[in-house]
Design a protein around this motif. Structure first.
Motif, PDB file in Angstrom:
ATOM      1  N   GLN B  11       0.672  -1.269  -0.116  1.00  0.00           N
ATOM      2  CA  GLN B  11       0.103  -0.138   0.041  1.00  0.00           C
ATOM      3  C   GLN B  11       0.876   1.345  -0.037  1.00  0.00           C
ATOM      4  O   GLN B  11       0.534   2.222  -0.625  1.00  0.00           O
ATOM      5  CB  GLN B  11      -0.984   0.168   1.153  1.00  0.00           C
ATOM      6  CG  GLN B  11      -1.944  -1.013   1.191  1.00  0.00           C
ATOM      7  CD  GLN B  11      -2.962  -0.708   0.361  1.00  0.00           C
ATOM      8  OE1 GLN B  11      -2.919  -0.368  -0.918  1.00  0.00           O
ATOM      9  NE2 GLN B  11      -4.316  -0.551   0.695  1.00  0.00           N
ATOM     10  N   LEU B  12       1.971   1.305   0.684  1.00  0.00           N
ATOM     11  CA  LEU B  12       2.860   2.295   0.816  1.00  0.00           C
ATOM     12  C   LEU B  12       3.606   2.826  -0.593  1.00  0.00           C
ATOM     13  O   LEU B  12       3.424   3.899  -0.895  1.00  0.00           O
ATOM     14  CB  LEU B  12       4.058   2.130   1.801  1.00  0.00           C
ATOM     15  CG  LEU B  12       3.515   2.314   3.465  1.00  0.00           C
ATOM     16  CD1 LEU B  12       4.663   1.880   4.260  1.00  0.00           C
ATOM     17  CD2 LEU B  12       2.823   3.436   3.751  1.00  0.00           C
ATOM     18  N   MET B  13       3.835   1.455  -1.208  1.00  0.00           N
ATOM     19  CA  MET B  13       4.379   1.598  -2.464  1.00  0.00           C
ATOM     20  C   MET B  13       3.416   2.333  -3.508  1.00  0.00           C
ATOM     21  O   MET B  13       3.868   3.216  -4.320  1.00  0.00           O
ATOM     22  CB  MET B  13       4.901   0.207  -3.224  1.00  0.00           C
ATOM     23  CG  MET B  13       6.138  -0.155  -2.564  1.00  0.00           C
ATOM     24  SD  MET B  13       6.602  -1.906  -2.921  1.00  0.00           S
ATOM     25  CE  MET B  13       6.966  -1.687  -4.734  1.00  0.00           C
ATOM     26  N   ILE B  14       2.253   1.827  -3.483  1.00  0.00           N
ATOM     27  CA  ILE B  14       1.254   2.412  -4.246  1.00  0.00           C
ATOM     28  C   ILE B  14       0.965   3.960  -3.935  1.00  0.00           C
ATOM     29  O   ILE B  14       0.930   4.887  -4.924  1.00  0.00           O
ATOM     30  CB  ILE B  14       0.008   1.672  -4.037  1.00  0.00           C
ATOM     31  CG1 ILE B  14      -0.223   0.151  -4.603  1.00  0.00           C
ATOM     32  CG2 ILE B  14      -1.180   2.370  -5.013  1.00  0.00           C
ATOM     33  CD1 ILE B  14      -1.386  -0.651  -4.256  1.00  0.00           C
ATOM     34  N   ARG B  15       0.860   4.127  -2.865  1.00  0.00           N
ATOM     35  CA  ARG B  15       0.737   5.668  -2.444  1.00  0.00           C
ATOM     36  C   ARG B  15       1.788   6.319  -3.030  1.00  0.00           C
ATOM     37  O   ARG B  15       1.660   7.334  -3.592  1.00  0.00           O
ATOM     38  CB  ARG B  15       0.809   5.571  -0.894  1.00  0.00           C
ATOM     39  CG  ARG B  15       0.377   7.048  -0.355  1.00  0.00           C
ATOM     40  CD  ARG B  15       0.519   7.038   1.125  1.00  0.00           C
ATOM     41  NE  ARG B  15       1.724   6.958   1.623  1.00  0.00           N
ATOM     42  CZ  ARG B  15       2.476   6.974   2.773  1.00  0.00           C
ATOM     43  NH1 ARG B  15       1.435   7.117   3.736  1.00  0.00           N
ATOM     44  NH2 ARG B  15       3.808   7.082   3.053  1.00  0.00           N
ATOM     45  N   ASP B  16       3.090   5.864  -2.611  1.00  0.00           N
ATOM     46  CA  ASP B  16       4.240   6.660  -3.045  1.00  0.00           C
ATOM     47  C   ASP B  16       4.208   6.915  -4.620  1.00  0.00           C
ATOM     48  O   ASP B  16       4.398   8.035  -5.200  1.00  0.00           O
ATOM     49  CB  ASP B  16       5.417   5.988  -2.842  1.00  0.00           C
ATOM     50  CG  ASP B  16       5.689   6.073  -1.157  1.00  0.00           C
ATOM     51  OD1 ASP B  16       5.101   6.972  -0.680  1.00  0.00           O
ATOM     52  OD2 ASP B  16       6.575   5.536  -0.697  1.00  0.00           O
ATOM     53  N   SER B  17       4.036   5.730  -5.340  1.00  0.00           N
ATOM     54  CA  SER B  17       4.004   6.035  -6.747  1.00  0.00           C
ATOM     55  C   SER B  17       2.715   7.247  -7.270  1.00  0.00           C
ATOM     56  O   SER B  17       2.994   7.613  -8.242  1.00  0.00           O
ATOM     57  CB  SER B  17       3.771   4.708  -7.416  1.00  0.00           C
ATOM     58  OG  SER B  17       2.742   4.016  -7.174  1.00  0.00           O
ATOM     59  N   LEU B  18       1.847   6.937  -6.535  1.00  0.00           N
ATOM     60  CA  LEU B  18       0.567   7.847  -6.909  1.00  0.00           C
ATOM     61  C   LEU B  18       1.074   9.123  -6.719  1.00  0.00           C
ATOM     62  O   LEU B  18       0.696  10.019  -7.731  1.00  0.00           O
ATOM     63  CB  LEU B  18      -0.527   7.622  -6.078  1.00  0.00           C
ATOM     64  CG  LEU B  18      -1.692   6.343  -6.665  1.00  0.00           C
ATOM     65  CD1 LEU B  18      -2.729   6.019  -5.672  1.00  0.00           C
ATOM     66  CD2 LEU B  18      -2.164   7.106  -7.950  1.00  0.00           C
ATOM     67  N   TYR B  19       1.626   9.574  -5.534  1.00  0.00           N
ATOM     68  CA  TYR B  19       2.031  10.703  -5.136  1.00  0.00           C
ATOM     69  C   TYR B  19       3.093  11.280  -6.051  1.00  0.00           C
ATOM     70  O   TYR B  19       3.014  12.631  -6.353  1.00  0.00           O
ATOM     71  CB  TYR B  19       2.659  10.869  -3.614  1.00  0.00           C
ATOM     72  CG  TYR B  19       1.518  10.731  -2.643  1.00  0.00           C
ATOM     73  CD1 TYR B  19       0.190  10.754  -3.082  1.00  0.00           C
ATOM     74  CD2 TYR B  19       1.896  10.602  -1.319  1.00  0.00           C
ATOM     75  CE1 TYR B  19      -0.709  10.693  -2.192  1.00  0.00           C
ATOM     76  CE2 TYR B  19       0.830  10.317  -0.579  1.00  0.00           C
ATOM     77  CZ  TYR B  19      -0.549  10.339  -0.874  1.00  0.00           C
ATOM     78  OH  TYR B  19      -1.349  10.289   0.115  1.00  0.00           O
ATOM     79  N   ILE B  20       3.969  10.469  -6.673  1.00  0.00           N
ATOM     80  CA  ILE B  20       4.696  10.785  -7.533  1.00  0.00           C
ATOM     81  C   ILE B  20       4.185  11.118  -8.921  1.00  0.00           C
ATOM     82  O   ILE B  20       4.437  12.287  -9.600  1.00  0.00           O
ATOM     83  CB  ILE B  20       6.062   9.816  -7.805  1.00  0.00           C
ATOM     84  CG1 ILE B  20       6.804   9.551  -6.629  1.00  0.00           C
ATOM     85  CG2 ILE B  20       6.901   9.840  -9.006  1.00  0.00           C
ATOM     86  CD1 ILE B  20       7.479   8.274  -6.451  1.00  0.00           C
ATOM     87  N   SER B  21       3.139  10.294  -9.228  1.00  0.00           N
ATOM     88  CA  SER B  21       2.741  10.506 -10.484  1.00  0.00           C
ATOM     89  C   SER B  21       1.513  11.731 -10.583  1.00  0.00           C
ATOM     90  O   SER B  21       1.260  12.325 -11.441  1.00  0.00           O
ATOM     91  CB  SER B  21       1.898   9.204 -10.923  1.00  0.00           C
ATOM     92  OG  SER B  21       2.654   8.046 -11.054  1.00  0.00           O
ATOM     93  N   PHE B  22       1.052  12.110  -9.536  1.00  0.00           N
ATOM     94  CA  PHE B  22      -0.022  13.107  -9.259  1.00  0.00           C
ATOM     95  C   PHE B  22       0.211  13.951  -8.068  1.00  0.00           C
ATOM     96  O   PHE B  22      -0.202  13.865  -7.217  1.00  0.00           O
ATOM     97  CB  PHE B  22      -1.361  12.443  -9.098  1.00  0.00           C
ATOM     98  CG  PHE B  22      -1.824  11.681  -9.923  1.00  0.00           C
ATOM     99  CD1 PHE B  22      -2.519  12.037 -11.370  1.00  0.00           C
ATOM    100  CD2 PHE B  22      -1.692  10.243  -9.989  1.00  0.00           C
ATOM    101  CE1 PHE B  22      -2.985  11.100 -12.443  1.00  0.00           C
ATOM    102  CE2 PHE B  22      -2.031   9.406 -10.993  1.00  0.00           C
ATOM    103  CZ  PHE B  22      -2.717   9.969 -12.363  1.00  0.00           C
TER     104      PHE B  22
END
Lengths: 65, 459
Positions: B11-22
C-alpha cells in the motif's frame, strides 16, 4: 342520492346573464321582479357559500384516501 | 520474483507512486452521486461521471471534504448557487489524490467553483424551458385561468414543513371569515425523492380533480436552497398538463424554478399563496356586491322609466279634450268667417248692381232673391229630366196594374166563357142554399136566362 352541489360558476353565469338581460332592455317588466329575485337569491347563496362551512364537503375531503 | 511484501508495504508503494505521478492539485469536473456529513463535520461524497447517454456510469470515486474546509466551502457554495451540495449536481472541484493504506484511494476536495454549478444549472433549466416551449405546452396551465373562487384546495407539501403550517394559519384565520376546504397530498419537497413524490401527488389529485378548484404546491421556510429540485422536466410537464390551475409557493426570492414558470400563479412563499387566495376571494365577493348594486340600479332605472312614462301619459291626457274642443271651436269659427266673407261678397256684388238703387239694402234683398231664384232654376234644370224618368217609370207600373185589373173585370171574365149565377138578385158562388124547385138566374155576356133547379149534387 346527494342533492346537486351548488355551483358557484353556474350561479355567477346566471347572475351575469340576468344583468345582461336587464341591461339590454329586452326584459319584460312583468318578468323583471322574478329575475331580480332570482339574481339576488343567487348572490345571497354565493355569499353564504364563501363563509359557511358545509359538513358534506368537509366529510368528502376527510374521506379522501 | 522472490521478494515478498507485506500488504502494508504494498500500500505504501502504491501511495508513493501515486504521489509521484499526481504530485499537485487538479480541477476535476464530476457529478455528485452521494453526499454524507458525519458527526465530526467531515463531508463524504461519491463522484461519478456518466456516459453520453446520461444513464450509465463510466467513472466513480470517493471524495472527502475535511470539516475545516467543509464549513467554509459549504456556505460559500450555497450562497452563490442557492443549492446545497447534493446528488445530481455537477461540480468543478479542486482535488488532490490521497491514498490511505487502510481506506484506499480517495480525492480530497480543497476547493469548489460554484460558478461552474450555476452555469450547469442554468443550462439545464434553459434546456427544460426550451423543450417545454418546443412542445407547445409551456403556458397551458396559465391559460386555464383562475376559477371565480378558489375555495377547495389540493395541497402538495410535507406535513411537518413550517411553510405548510404557515399557509394553513394564514388561510384558516383569514380576517374576512372565508371558509376553505383543504386536503394535503404529502410529498417530499427536497431531495432525490422530490420528483417522484410530487408526480405521485399530482397523479392522485387528478383522480379527484372535480373536487378541487386549484392545486397548491408549497414548500417550507423560505429557504433559498434546493430550488433546483423544481427545475425538473417531469414535474414541470405534469403541471402544464394539469386540468386545474396550479399555484406555487416554493419559497425563494432570487429566482423562479421551471415549475414556478409553468404554474398558473407563482408566488414566493406559502404565506404569499394564502394571502393571494384570500385576496382573490375578497375580490370576487366584492364583484358579487357590485353585481347586486348593478341589478339594483338597473331595476331602479327601469321602474323609474316606466313611472315616467305613466306620469307623462297622465300629464298629456287631461288637456286632450280641451284641445279637441278648441279645434272644433276653431273649425266653427272658420266656417263662420267663411259665411261672413261670403255675405260680404254678396253685399259687395249687390253694391255693384246696375239700376242706380238709392238704397243698398233693397238691392241686397233683390240680389239674395235673385240668387235664390237662379239656384231654384238651376235645380229645376237638373231635376226635370230625372223627374220625367221617374214619372215614366211610375206610369209603366200603373199601366201594368191596369192591365191586370182589366183582366179581372166581370165582362172580361164572361167573355172568356164564365157565367154568373144569381138567386133572388144575389150572386151564388156555391150550391149551398139551393133546393130543387128554386128559380135561379144565369148571366151570360150577351144576356141572361132563368131556370129551375131540378136536383143538386154536391161534389
Amino acid at each position: 342520492m346527494n342533492k346537486k352541489e351548488f355551483s358557484f360558476k353556474e350561479a355567477v353565469s346566471r347572475i351575469e346573464e340576468i344583468i345582461k338581460n336587464i341591461e339590454s332592455g329586452d326584459l319584460d317588466i312583468d318578468k323583471l321582479s322574478d329575475e331580480v329575485k332570482t339574481a339576488t337569491e343567487l348572490i345571497r347563496q354565493c355569499q353564504k357559500k364563501l363563509k359557511t362551512t358545509e359538513d358534506e364537503i368537509n366529510s368528502i375531503f376527510r374521506d379522501l384516501s | 520474483m522472490t521478494e515478498k511484501l507485506s500488504l502494508y508495504e504494498l500500500q505504501l508503494m502504491i501511495r508513493d507512486s501515486l504521489y509521484i505521478s499526481f504530485p499537485g492539485m487538479y480541477w476535476v469536473i464530476a457529478e455528485i452521486s452521494e453526499v454524507k456529513e458525519n458527526s465530526t463535520g467531515h463531508c463524504y461524497l461519491e463522484l461519478i461521471e456518466k456516459q453520453a447517454d446520461d444513464k450509465n456510469v463510466r467513472a466513480r470515486i470517493k471524495a472527502i471534504i475535511w470539516c475545516k474546509q467543509y464549513r467554509f466551502l459549504k456556505s460559500y457554495f450555497e450562497n452563490i448557487t442557492g443549492e446545497k451540495l447534493r446528488e445530481g449536481l455537477k461540480v468543478l472541484v479542486r482535488i488532490k489524490i490521497e491514498y490511505h493504506e487502510l481506506y484506499g484511494l480517495s480525492l480530497i476536495i480543497c476547493d469548489i467553483d460554484p460558478a461552474f454549478t450555476v452555469g450547469e444549472l442554468a443550462m439545464k433549466r434553459q434546456h427544460i424551458i426550451r423543450q417545454l416551449e418546443e412542445e407547445g405546452v409551456f403556458s397551458m396551465n396559465k391559460e386555464l385561468g383562475l376559477p371565480f373562487i378558489i375555495q377547495k384546495l389540493a395541497i402538495i407539501s410535507s406535513a411537518g414543513a413550517a411553510g405548510y403550517t404557515d399557509f394553513m394559519n394564514h388561510l384558516i384565520n383569514n380576517e374576512f371569515g372565508y371558509v376553505f376546504y383543504t386536503h394535503l397530498f404529502e410529498s417530499p419537497m427536497q431531495g432525490s425523492d422530490t420528483e417522484q413524490g410530487i408526480l405521485n401527488a399530482l397523479g392522485r389529485i387528478s383522480g379527484y380533480q372535480d373536487l378541487f378548484d386549484a392545486v397548491v404546491i408549497i414548500r417550507g421556510g423560505g429557504s433559498q436552497v434546493d430550488l433546483s429540485w423544481f427545475d425538473n422536466y417531469n414535474i414541470a410537464y405534469y403541471i402544464t398538463q394539469f386540468p386545474i390551475p396550479v399555484l406555487t409557493g416554493i419559497g425563494h426570492d432570487k429566482d423562479m424554478s421551471v415549475s414556478d414558470m409553468v404554474a398558473c400563479v407563482a408566488l414566493k412563499t406559502p404565506t404569499a399563496v394564502a394571502d393571494f387566495i384570500v385576496s382573490h376571494m375578497l375580490a370576487k365577493e366584492n364583484r358579487l356586491m357590485e353585481m347586486l348594486v348593478e341589478i339594483k340600479d338597473l331595476t331602479h332605472t327601469i321602474v323609474e322609466k316606466s313611472r315616467n312614462r305613466l306620469e307623462t301619459a297622465g300629464i298629456r291626457l287631461p288637456p286632450l279634450p280641451r284641445i279637441l274642443l278648441s279645434a272644433v271651436k276653431e273649425q266653427l269659427a272658420e266656417i263662420s268667417m267663411r259665411l261672413i266673407r261670403s255675405g260680404n261678397e254678396q253685399l259687395r256684388i249687390a253694391s255693384l248692381l246696375p239700376g242706380g238703387q238709392t238704397s243698398r239694402l233693397p238691392g241686397v234683398i233683390k240680389t239674395f232673391l235673385l240668387s235664390r231664384r237662379t239656384s231654384l232654376e238651376l235645380s229645376a234644370k237638373i231635376l226635370a229630366p230625372e223627374s220625367v224618368k221617374l214619372l215614366q217609370k211610375r206610369k209603366s207600373e200603373l199601366d201594368f196594374f191596369q192591365k191586370n185589373l182589366d183582366l179581372l173585370m166581370p165582362e172580361n171574365v164572361l167573355r172568356r166563357g164564365y157565367t154568373i149565377t144569381y138567386m133572388n138578385g144575389h150572386v151564388k158562388k156555391t150550391i149551398d142554399g139551393l133546393a130543387p124547385g128554386n128559380i135561379i138566374e144565369t148571366r151570360f155576356i150577351d144576356g141572361k136566362i132563368s131556370s129551375r133547379v131540378m136536383e143538386d149534387e154536391k161534389e
